[in-house]
Design a protein around this motif. Sequence first.
Motif, mmCIF file in Angstrom:
data_model
loop_
_atom_site.group_PDB
_atom_site.id
_atom_site.type_symbol
_atom_site.label_atom_id
_atom_site.label_comp_id
_atom_site.label_asym_id
_atom_site.label_seq_id
_atom_site.Cartn_x
_atom_site.Cartn_y
_atom_site.Cartn_z
ATOM 1 N N UNK A 30 0.930 -1.261 -0.002
ATOM 2 C CA UNK A 30 0.011 -0.021 0.203
ATOM 3 C C UNK A 30 1.051 1.360 -0.025
ATOM 4 N N UNK A 31 1.989 1.242 0.637
ATOM 5 C CA UNK A 31 2.810 2.452 0.823
ATOM 6 C C UNK A 31 3.437 2.839 -0.531
ATOM 7 N N UNK A 32 4.041 1.715 -1.145
ATOM 8 C CA UNK A 32 4.799 2.050 -2.429
ATOM 9 C C UNK A 32 3.520 2.285 -3.375
ATOM 10 N N UNK A 33 2.488 1.626 -3.394
ATOM 11 C CA UNK A 33 1.351 2.112 -4.619
ATOM 12 C C UNK A 33 1.190 3.695 -4.297
ATOM 13 N N UNK A 34 1.032 4.328 -3.211
ATOM 14 C CA UNK A 34 0.786 5.450 -3.053
ATOM 15 C C UNK A 34 2.136 6.492 -3.599
ATOM 16 N N UNK A 35 3.062 5.987 -3.086
ATOM 17 C CA UNK A 35 4.520 6.717 -3.642
ATOM 18 C C UNK A 35 4.610 6.641 -5.068
#
Length: 352
Positions: free
Chosen positions: A256-261
């Motif tokens: 989820x974190x890398x998808x946002x980034x």
Amino acid sequence: MKFGITFFPSVGPAEKNPAEYYDECVLLAKLADSLDFHHVRTVEHYFFAYGGYSPDPVTLLTALAAHTRTIRLGTSAVIPAFTHPVQLAGKLAMLDNLSHGRLDVGFGRAFLPDEFRAFDISMDESQTRFDEGIAACKLLWSQEDVVWKGTHHAFGPVTSLPRPFQQPHPPVYITTARSIDSCIAAGKAGHNIQMVGAILSREQIQDRLAAYRSAWKEAGYEPGTELIQLSYPAFVDEDGAKAREIGAFDDARNGEAISQAVRSWSGTSSKAYPGYEKLAEQLIRPDLDQKIAENQILAGTPDEVSSQVAQIADWFGSDVILSLGVHTGQVPVEAGETTIRLIAEHLLPKFG
């Protein structure tokens, strides 16, 4: 084979107070140091849960240096594009002295459009800024009265202070995600290399390491003296099901974190990053069992993880250095402690 730990936070204020996260990093680094781990590394990122709690790896590593005695301290990586080389060389040399020569410097290009926009730097300049930044830092560390006239910076004559503790300078690593050209360039330049084993297949890593080692040898460097770090998330527990449950939760939150980034890549393109405009839609993540089967995540009992490490050594060489992601902030710090203790008890005597 040597084992180290990596801190790559994937949390924000909604999940964890930053002071608490840093306290946990100190606790885990002290434990790893006491158990003779090789290194502790951390990243440079901004704005997002994906690494944003580590905008300056030098600051965190300096704190860790004060709490440890022998473990090496690695940047993974500092970004030359975002810092003037005089400042970057100076603060890294400072850390090298504060740690009495325990610094390993990993340099990276960066790849997130929002970070480049914030620094008002074109992504098309990332490679030249990267190359010039490394060359300028090495010159500032190793020579006096340096004059630099590059594409992006001009300065001198200056003599950078403090001089590095390690002479002529700390070990230099190139951090590469996917580019085989970066591996070849690192080998030609005599730089060590950091790779993310968790995002590449066995064949992709083998191809890149073969190209790197060949370039290293062809450039005249002694084979076997290069240093290769491969990073993997690691979750070890006497209860294998518990380790996999923790790993599955952490992996999902990291996804989820890398998808946002990387979301802004959908409206971005750069000649320096061919194909990256499709990155946002390519982040289809295999399930945990597949990642474990392919040794992209290390999870299970000590014996199960030992089997994974043995296979990694067989695939890539017993001289590689494993850098294990044991704490992103998403799971209780006690899980990281358990992983470190069990690796020290079961894997270090077998592979170290």
